[in-house]
Design a protein around this motif. Structure first.
Motif, PDB file in Angstrom:
ATOM      1  N   UNK A 289      16.990  12.478  11.572  1.00 22.82           N
ATOM      2  CA  UNK A 289      15.740  12.463  10.821  1.00 22.82           C
ATOM      3  C   UNK A 289      15.788  11.455   9.680  1.00 22.82           C
ATOM      4  N   UNK A 290      16.962  11.307   9.037  1.00 24.90           N
ATOM      5  CA  UNK A 290      17.080  10.295   7.997  1.00 24.90           C
ATOM      6  C   UNK A 290      16.918   8.888   8.568  1.00 24.90           C
ATOM      7  N   UNK A 291      17.502   8.652   9.733  1.00 25.67           N
ATOM      8  CA  UNK A 291      17.370   7.338  10.362  1.00 25.67           C
ATOM      9  C   UNK A 291      15.935   7.081  10.790  1.00 25.67           C
ATOM     10  N   UNK A 292      15.275   8.092  11.328  1.00 20.25           N
ATOM     11  CA  UNK A 292      13.875   7.942  11.723  1.00 20.25           C
ATOM     12  C   UNK A 292      13.007   7.644  10.509  1.00 20.25           C
ATOM     13  N   UNK A 293      13.272   8.352   9.408  1.00 17.19           N
ATOM     14  CA  UNK A 293      12.529   8.084   8.180  1.00 17.19           C
ATOM     15  C   UNK A 293      12.739   6.645   7.733  1.00 17.19           C
ATOM     16  N   UNK A 294      13.980   6.179   7.798  1.00 13.91           N
ATOM     17  CA  UNK A 294      14.267   4.818   7.377  1.00 13.91           C
ATOM     18  C   UNK A 294      13.576   3.806   8.286  1.00 13.91           C
ATOM     19  N   UNK A 295      13.511   4.091   9.584  1.00 14.12           N
ATOM     20  CA  UNK A 295      12.829   3.180  10.510  1.00 14.12           C
ATOM     21  C   UNK A 295      11.340   3.094  10.193  1.00 14.12           C
ATOM     22  N   UNK A 296      10.724   4.239   9.899  1.00  8.55           N
ATOM     23  CA  UNK A 296       9.308   4.242   9.521  1.00  8.55           C
ATOM     24  C   UNK A 296       9.101   3.427   8.242  1.00  8.55           C
ATOM     25  N   UNK A 297      10.006   3.612   7.278  1.00  5.54           N
ATOM     26  CA  UNK A 297       9.893   2.873   6.019  1.00  5.54           C
ATOM     27  C   UNK A 297      10.103   1.376   6.223  1.00  5.54           C
ATOM     28  N   UNK A 298      11.035   1.011   7.102  1.00  6.00           N
ATOM     29  CA  UNK A 298      11.280  -0.408   7.367  1.00  6.00           C
ATOM     30  C   UNK A 298      10.043  -1.066   7.953  1.00  6.00           C
ATOM     31  N   UNK A 299       9.385  -0.385   8.878  1.00  7.36           N
ATOM     32  CA  UNK A 299       8.143  -0.934   9.456  1.00  7.36           C
ATOM     33  C   UNK A 299       7.088  -1.132   8.369  1.00  7.36           C
ATOM     34  N   UNK A 300       6.939  -0.118   7.511  1.00  7.02           N
ATOM     35  CA  UNK A 300       5.950  -0.222   6.438  1.00  7.02           C
ATOM     36  C   UNK A 300       6.319  -1.331   5.466  1.00  7.02           C
ATOM     37  N   UNK A 301       7.593  -1.421   5.098  1.00  9.57           N
ATOM     38  CA  UNK A 301       8.033  -2.468   4.176  1.00  9.57           C
ATOM     39  C   UNK A 301       7.806  -3.851   4.770  1.00  9.57           C
ATOM     40  N   UNK A 302       8.022  -4.000   6.068  1.00  6.27           N
ATOM     41  CA  UNK A 302       7.800  -5.297   6.711  1.00  6.27           C
ATOM     42  C   UNK A 302       6.319  -5.674   6.665  1.00  6.27           C
ATOM     43  N   UNK A 303       5.441  -4.708   6.975  1.00  8.10           N
ATOM     44  CA  UNK A 303       3.998  -4.990   6.911  1.00  8.10           C
ATOM     45  C   UNK A 303       3.579  -5.359   5.490  1.00  8.10           C
ATOM     46  N   UNK A 304       4.066  -4.590   4.519  1.00 10.95           N
ATOM     47  CA  UNK A 304       3.693  -4.840   3.136  1.00 10.95           C
ATOM     48  C   UNK A 304       4.227  -6.189   2.657  1.00 10.95           C
ATOM     49  N   UNK A 305       5.461  -6.530   3.054  1.00 13.23           N
ATOM     50  CA  UNK A 305       6.034  -7.812   2.651  1.00 13.23           C
ATOM     51  C   UNK A 305       5.245  -8.978   3.234  1.00 13.23           C
ATOM     52  N   UNK A 306       4.788  -8.831   4.483  1.00 12.74           N
ATOM     53  CA  UNK A 306       4.011  -9.918   5.091  1.00 12.74           C
ATOM     54  C   UNK A 306       2.647 -10.056   4.418  1.00 12.74           C
ATOM     55  N   UNK A 307       2.014  -8.914   4.102  1.00  8.46           N
ATOM     56  CA  UNK A 307       0.725  -8.996   3.398  1.00  8.46           C
ATOM     57  C   UNK A 307       0.897  -9.659   2.036  1.00  8.46           C
ATOM     58  N   UNK A 308       1.964  -9.304   1.326  1.00  2.28           N
ATOM     59  CA  UNK A 308       2.211  -9.922   0.024  1.00  2.28           C
ATOM     60  C   UNK A 308       2.490 -11.415   0.173  1.00  2.28           C
ATOM     61  N   UNK A 309       3.197 -11.773   1.234  1.00  2.00           N
ATOM     62  CA  UNK A 309       3.492 -13.186   1.491  1.00  2.00           C
ATOM     63  C   UNK A 309       2.212 -13.978   1.722  1.00  2.00           C
ATOM     64  N   UNK A 310       1.346 -13.465   2.591  1.00  2.00           N
ATOM     65  CA  UNK A 310       0.093 -14.180   2.873  1.00  2.00           C
ATOM     66  C   UNK A 310      -0.805 -14.227   1.652  1.00  2.00           C
ATOM     67  N   UNK A 311      -0.872 -13.115   0.919  1.00  2.00           N
ATOM     68  CA  UNK A 311      -1.719 -13.080  -0.268  1.00  2.00           C
ATOM     69  C   UNK A 311      -1.214 -14.048  -1.329  1.00  2.00           C
ATOM     70  N   UNK A 312       0.097 -14.064  -1.555  1.00  2.00           N
ATOM     71  CA  UNK A 312       0.645 -14.973  -2.568  1.00  2.00           C
ATOM     72  C   UNK A 312       0.461 -16.428  -2.158  1.00  2.00           C
ATOM     73  N   UNK A 313       0.539 -16.706  -0.849  1.00  2.00           N
ATOM     74  CA  UNK A 313       0.288 -18.079  -0.390  1.00  2.00           C
ATOM     75  C   UNK A 313      -1.162 -18.476  -0.660  1.00  2.00           C
ATOM     76  N   UNK A 314      -2.081 -17.594  -0.325  1.00  2.00           N
ATOM     77  CA  UNK A 314      -3.507 -17.907  -0.532  1.00  2.00           C
ATOM     78  C   UNK A 314      -3.811 -18.108  -2.015  1.00  2.00           C
ATOM     79  N   UNK A 315      -3.216 -17.275  -2.878  1.00  2.00           N
ATOM     80  CA  UNK A 315      -3.470 -17.409  -4.313  1.00  2.00           C
ATOM     81  C   UNK A 315      -2.904 -18.718  -4.846  1.00  2.00           C
ATOM     82  N   UNK A 316      -1.655 -19.011  -4.497  1.00  2.00           N
ATOM     83  CA  UNK A 316      -1.039 -20.251  -4.977  1.00  2.00           C
ATOM     84  C   UNK A 316      -1.767 -21.467  -4.439  1.00  2.00           C
ATOM     85  N   UNK A 317      -2.166 -21.426  -3.186  1.00  2.00           N
ATOM     86  CA  UNK A 317      -2.906 -22.535  -2.587  1.00  2.00           C
ATOM     87  C   UNK A 317      -4.271 -22.709  -3.255  1.00  2.00           C
ATOM     88  N   UNK A 318      -4.893 -21.596  -3.633  1.00  2.00           N
ATOM     89  CA  UNK A 318      -6.185 -21.665  -4.313  1.00  2.00           C
ATOM     90  C   UNK A 318      -6.046 -22.360  -5.671  1.00  2.00           C
TER      91      UNK A 318
END
Length: 467
Positions: free
Chosen positions: A351-380
């Motif tokens: 269950x701890x490993x499953x929890x960590x896998x769920x968190x890793x997926x969420x962290x990856x999505x959040x990191x990519x959104x932050x990456x795209x957002x920061x690129x758009x802001x800096x480019x703007x």
């Protein structure tokens, strides 16, 4: 029969690897980071690392060069590689059968109890050797991934420290230029005031603008010095190496951002925390099987014993000395407690490993959104805000020189231009930090999420008999 069994067990014993278990670290770092990682265990290896560090420091430092220096020079990372060598030694030790022991002792009374105890202990150690060897190997594989995780963490922290240090220096340089211009304007305003060409209100506005910029510059320089020290710590530098040079500005933005539609899958596949968790589960499963195999033996121990009695022939008191062995037969507990505990421990880790896998997926999505957002802001800022601010600044200065606007309008525009440029520098810094965080979210770079499962594995494997 016993001789052939011993030969078979010896053939399966582990041996030391040529690189001290560093193959997983070096291969991943070379492929994914394009860098070299090495455990410095000889004077020649230390000299080679020192030569590489000196060569990289002789040029203006880049982010990649800073990471490479940290991978070779960071002593905390070298300590992690020492722990890997310790884990390999323990793995080799865990694969070895018990050493044969011959002992001679004089005991008053029967010696059958002592002989029986030694035979049973050796048989149990040999019978559980394959499983204990597999557990030791799993722990070593885990130690390799932990060393890789620490390597990725040091690389990511160094890259972040570099971007923060360079952006702080760039901002301090910009504010120094702005402060120089404000100082000239303040001195000119003072001279105009002395001749009656500028009233006290406009003079005060020029003076306070210069004073504000002076305070901002002092703060920026202090921050730049602190960020540089953080980079120095990450690279593990001291002495003459502290005179290295850095870039005066952050790298430009890439022409287009990365497109990563399968980032969740990639993160689950490559994240080192999940790799560690999978190895821990494997070790727990082996520990669970070992618990089942030995659950009917609860206590097998020997201790000194003595008994006083009266000799029938002489009538005198005598004392018999020797060893006594106690073997608790599980009449009331047939191992059910241990089985239930092992199952609960295993599912706890699942269950701890499953929890960590769920968190890793969420962290990856959040990191990519932050990456795209920061690129758009800096480019703007780069494409829209700064060019417009330059046009406004130039036009405002022309109108001020033509005496079409007052000094307050000029100062207000200068403040807005400084704020916009500062925000643009910080936006570029945030983009490069977000890029580093995105890579970390996919590959890992720390030891978060492992503590509970590691403690569970240690507790379960402690049930294994020791030789």
């Amino acid at each position: 029969m016993m001789a052939s069994t011993a030969l078979l067990l010896l053939s399966g014993c582990a041996s030391f690897s040529p690189d001290g278990g560093m193959s997983v670290v070096t291969a991943t770092v070379s492929q994914d980071l394009g860098k070299n990682a090495a455990a410095l265990r000889t004077s020649n290896e230390a000299a080679a690392a020192r030569s590489t560090t000196a060569r990289l420091l002789s040029k203006p430092l880049s982010a990649d060069a800073a990471v490479q220096i940290a991978l070779l020079n960071n002593r905390g990372l070298q300590a992690a590689y020492n722990e890997l060598a310790i884990a390999e030694a323990q793995a080799v030790e865990g694969s070895l059968p018990p050493n044969p022991a011959i002992s001679l002792s004089r005991i008053a009374g029967s010696v059958e109890v002592e002989v029986e105890r030694k035979i049973v202990a050796n048989v149990l150690a040999l019978a559980t050797l394959p499983v204990r060897s597999e557990i030791a190997a799993a722990r070593f594989r885990q130690a390799q991934i932990v060393a890789l995780s620490e390597t990725l963490r040091v690389a990511a922290d160094t890259r972040r420290a570099y971007y923060r240090a360079v952006s702080a220096r760039e901002l301090a340089g910009f504010l120094a230029q702005a402060q120089s211009g404000a100082e000239t304007a303040a001195k000119f305003a003072t001279r105009l005031g002395e001749t009656g060409g500028m009233n006290k209100l406009d003079q005060a506005r020029e003076q306070v603008f210069y004073a504000d910029l002076t305070a901002q510059l002092a703060t920026a320089r202090q921050r730049a010095a602190s960020e540089r020290e953080a980079l120095i710590r990450a690279m593990g530098l001291w002495g003459d190496d502290l005179a290295f040079r850095m870039g005066i500005a952050l790298p430009p933005l890439p022409s287009r951002p990365q497109s990563l539609p399968g980032i969740e899958t990639e993160a689950v596949r490559r994240h080192v925390d999940l790799q560690i968790g999978r190895i821990e589960l494997d070790a727990l499963a082996k520990s669970y099987g070992l618990t089942q195999a030995t659950r009917f033996i609860n206590v097998l121990d020997a201790g000194l014993t003595g008994k006083t009695f009266r000799d029938k022939a002489t009538g005198e008191k005598a004392r018999e000395r020797g060893f006594d062995v106690e073997l608790q037969v599980p009449i009331f507990d047939f191992g059910e407690v241990r089985v239930r505990e092992a199952e609960a421990t295993y599912m706890h880790a699942v269950n701890r490993l499953t929890e960590r896998a769920v968190n890793v997926r969420s962290e990856a999505r959040d990191a990519y959104r932050s990456y795209r957002s920061s690129y758009d802001i800096a480019n703007h800022y780069q494409r829209e805000v700064l060019p417009l601010r330059k046009i406004i600044s130039d036009e405002t200065l022309l109108r001020y020189n033509g005496m079409l606007i007052d000094v307050f309008s000029l100062l207000a525009e200068a403040r807005q231009r400084i704020a916009a440029t500062t925000a643009a520098i910080e936006a570029r810094r945030d983009f490069w930090l977000a890029t580093t965080n995105l890579n970390t979210a996919v590959m890992g770079g720390g030891v978060l999420g492992r503590g509970e499962a590691a403690r569970a594995m240690s507790g379960a494997s402690a049930e294994a008999p020791q030789h």
